[in-house]
Design an enzyme around this catalytic site. Structure first.
Site, PDB file in Angstrom:
ATOM      1  N   SER A  71       7.059  68.521  22.442  1.00 12.54           N
ATOM      2  CA  SER A  71       8.408  68.849  21.983  1.00 12.54           C
ATOM      3  C   SER A  71       8.957  67.721  21.102  1.00 12.54           C
ATOM      4  O   SER A  71       8.298  67.327  20.148  1.00 12.54           O
ATOM      5  CB  SER A  71       9.286  69.093  23.218  1.00 12.54           C
ATOM      6  OG  SER A  71      10.427  69.823  22.893  1.00 12.54           O
TER       7      SER A  71
ATOM      8  N   HIS B 298       7.505  77.151  26.249  1.00  8.45           N
ATOM      9  CA  HIS B 298       7.528  75.908  25.494  1.00  8.45           C
ATOM     10  C   HIS B 298       6.739  74.797  26.183  1.00  8.45           C
ATOM     11  O   HIS B 298       6.587  73.721  25.629  1.00  8.45           O
ATOM     12  CB  HIS B 298       8.987  75.460  25.307  1.00  8.45           C
ATOM     13  CG  HIS B 298       9.141  74.286  24.395  1.00  8.45           C
ATOM     14  ND1 HIS B 298       8.658  74.271  23.104  1.00  8.45           N
ATOM     15  CD2 HIS B 298       9.727  73.082  24.593  1.00  8.45           C
ATOM     16  CE1 HIS B 298       8.944  73.106  22.546  1.00  8.45           C
ATOM     17  NE2 HIS B 298       9.586  72.360  23.434  1.00  8.45           N
TER      18      HIS B 298
ATOM     19  N   ASP C 275       7.327  81.085  22.012  1.00 12.55           N
ATOM     20  CA  ASP C 275       8.029  79.816  22.248  1.00 12.55           C
ATOM     21  C   ASP C 275       9.403  79.893  21.590  1.00 12.55           C
ATOM     22  O   ASP C 275       9.513  79.941  20.368  1.00 12.55           O
ATOM     23  CB  ASP C 275       7.216  78.650  21.664  1.00 12.55           C
ATOM     24  CG  ASP C 275       7.835  77.300  22.005  1.00 12.55           C
ATOM     25  OD1 ASP C 275       9.018  77.274  22.408  1.00 12.55           O
ATOM     26  OD2 ASP C 275       7.145  76.279  21.869  1.00 12.55           O
TER      27      ASP C 275
END
Lengths: 264, 333
Positions: free
Chosen positions: A96, A246, A218
């Protein structure tokens, strides 16, 4: 100030003579995000984990409002960590927002890094003309509201619930406490830095090979974003995972381990 | 006859519970939903459970990000979530705030199998929280505003304090400040035996200046004299307006000789250069009477300086007279 090893709660396992895998977690969590993936590499790699400044069990003095007002400050932390541990040829695995932290760190000092593994990366979350980031500015405002509501709720009601929760193992309570330990002000600042950052220009400057792991469905980093990252990195491989959401390192650890292994 | 009470079925309890129930797979895909949730949201059961809808998809964008980045990882790692505040989007698009509890259930192999969620309507609670947040913000702002005001008040008070001690026209010390300074000098002299002196200055023929050039010109003359006097004294001395066209110098740590030098310098500074007011050039002189401690009191000291000043006037003005401690008058100039 204490060393960065203590400040960022750095843990090192695996084979200290083998190549280093440095795992970095994303927004709103801590190094336990890698619990289902990192141990799989302990026989073949030195495995280094840490908490981002202001997150998890990082030291209170690890976070500085001036240093961490952009992702570059977090990248500087990574480089300082590499220097302190005398790491080179690092394989950086960033999830991320930390995918971009790794990109920035490798641009600043390519000599430290051998490869980048970018899990659910996004160089910019907010849509911009032709660019599809997946979020409108209003969405980000909504996120900040959601964060505020939960920190308010958590600080007021969650802590007693955790403390008085007899039917869950200790580890659970500890984990929630660590996850939610982020100071609300730091969380708000980090959310701003994360979701309003724009690192599209930095992708082309990456000098090491990269692996982009893209999940299905996602909502944070949709597939066009993963493809954008892949197209703009000088040398990269894009792998579309079957995992949804995610966080493939939690929802599909086996698939994630296999994808990383073929690359490292 | 005992009436037969219908026994509630588990199904009824489930469907009409005061909370929303959702059963999902580990990825969040909805497998089962109760009537309460459908009633809140006006969403269709068949649509929700067709296999394509995930619980994340029912949330506002902000809540979805929060759920994906923090709640879903937490659920997987610790097996439960308690009281997560998220907003569910209804069929008509409006969000309702809920508190979500979730537990993750594993299959026989220890792999995630299903997630059970209960959702409580948090509209009322959220409104309290928002009010609380607003109150906290308002409190913070009010505190900041209070600090700013306090700072400004402090500055204003300091300015008032300064103004209370300054002559409005000439901006040298006013009479009140001079009297305070005198008291301080007397106290210091009595305690430590230090010397100090005073010089009273009166502008010669000031009434004539006022009558000839006007009161504004007279004011400018006073300002100029005050400024020149300030230039003639040391840092530790005080120049002030005693009243009308009379000024007082309080000279610290000084002897008769030192005070005489100061008076002569002041006299020359005033008569040496005519004062320009508009198109007029006004020649001004001043007379001074001075006296040095010790004396009985500040008043007595001033009285002696005043008597010396009258002698200077009597003897032709534009001069200074030093009052002697014994009844003996030294005249210089």
């Amino acid at each position: 100030m204490s060393s960065i090893i203590e400040r960022l709660n750095v843990t090192s396992t695996g084979d200290p003579t083998a190549p280093t895998l440095l795992f970095a977690h994303g927004f709103g969590c801590d190094q336990s995000m890698w619990r289902l993936v990192a141990p799989a590499f302990e026989s073949t790699h030195q495995v280094v984990l840490f908490d981002l400044a202001g997150c998890g069990r990082s030291a209170p003095d690890a976070y500085s409002t001036s240093r961490h007002d952009s992702l570059a400050g977090y990248a500087d932390d990574v480089l300082e960590l590499c220097r302190e541990l005398d790491l080179s040829d690092v394989i950086f695995v960033g999830h991320s927002v930390s995918a971009m932290v790794g990109v920035l760190a490798s641009v600043r000092d390519p000599s430290r890094f051998a490869k980048l593994v970018l899990v659910g990366p996004s160089p910019r979350y907010v849509d911009d003309d032709e660019y599809v980031g997946g979020f409108s500015a209003a969405d980000i405002e909504g996120l900040l509201d959601a964060l505020a509501a939960n920190w308010l709720g958590w600080s007021a009601t969650m802590a007693p619930v955790i403390a008085a929760n007899p039917d869950r193992p200790e580890v659970g309570a500890e984990l929630t406490a660590a996850f939610c330990r982020m100071d609300p002000d730091i969380a708000r600042r980090f959310a701003h830095v994360t979701f309003l950052s724009d690192n599209r220009e930095d992708l082309a400057r990456v000098a090491v090979p990269a692996l982009v792991l893209q999940c299905a469905e996602d909502a944070i980093a949709p597939q066009p974003v993963g493809e954008y990252v892949h197209q703009h990195l000088p040398e990269s491989r894009l792998v579309l995972l079957g995992a949804t959401g995610h966080c493939p390192q939690l929802s599909a650890p086996g698939e994630t381990i296999a994808a990383i292994r073929t690359f490292v | 006859v005992t009436p037969v009470h219908p026994v509630e079925s588990a199904e009824e309890l489930y469907e009409d519970a005061p909370c929303g129930y959702l059963l999902t797979d580990p990825a969040g895909r909805i497998l089962r939903v109760n009537r309460t949730f459908l009633r809140w949201t006006a969403l269709e059961r068949d649509h929700l459970t067709a296999g394509a809808t995930r619980v994340q998809d029912l949330l506002t964008a902000g809540s979805r990000v929060f759920y994906e980045m923090q709640c879903a990882p937490l659920l997987r790692l610790q097996g439960m979530l308690r009281e997560i505040a998220v907003d569910v989007v209804c069929a008509d698009g409006h969000p309702i705030p809920v508190l979500m509890n979730a537990t993750l259930h594993m299959d026989a192999r220890g792999e995630p199998a299903v997630v059970r969620m209960t959702l409580f309507d948090a509209t009322e609670r959220r409104s309290y929280e928002l009010a609380l947040a607003a109150a906290r913000d308002a409190e913070g702002e009010a505190r900041q505003r209070a600090e700013e005001l306090s700072e400004r008040l402090g500055a204003a008070n300091a300015e008032l304090e300064r103004l209370a001690r300054v002559d409005a026209l000439t901006e040298v010390a006013n009479r009140r400040a001079l009297q305070e300074q005198l008291r301080a000098c007397v106290a210091r002299a009595r305690r430590h035996g230090t010397d100090f002196g005073v010089a009273l200055l009166d502008v010669d023929h000031f009434k004539r200046i006022n009558d000839t050039y006007g009161h504004e010109a007279g004011d400018q003359v006073l300002c100029t004299i005050a400024a020149r006097m300030r230039d003639c004294v040391r840092q530790e001395d005080t120049v002030g307006r005693w009243g009308g066209e009379e000024f007082l110098v309080i000279a610290a740590d000084t002897s008769d000789d030192g005070l005489a030098v100061l008076c002569e310098r002041t006299r020359r500074a005033i008569n040496g250069t005519p004062i320009r007011v508009g198109n007029d050039t006004i020649s001004v002189t001043a007379s001074l009477g001075c006296a040095t401690w010790p004396d009985e009191s500040a008043d007595a000291l001033i009285r002696r300086a005043d008597e010396a000043l009258y002698r200077a006037k009597d003897e032709g003005r534009d001069r200074f007279v030093l009052a002697s401690h014994v009844p003996k008058v030294g005249v210089r100039g």
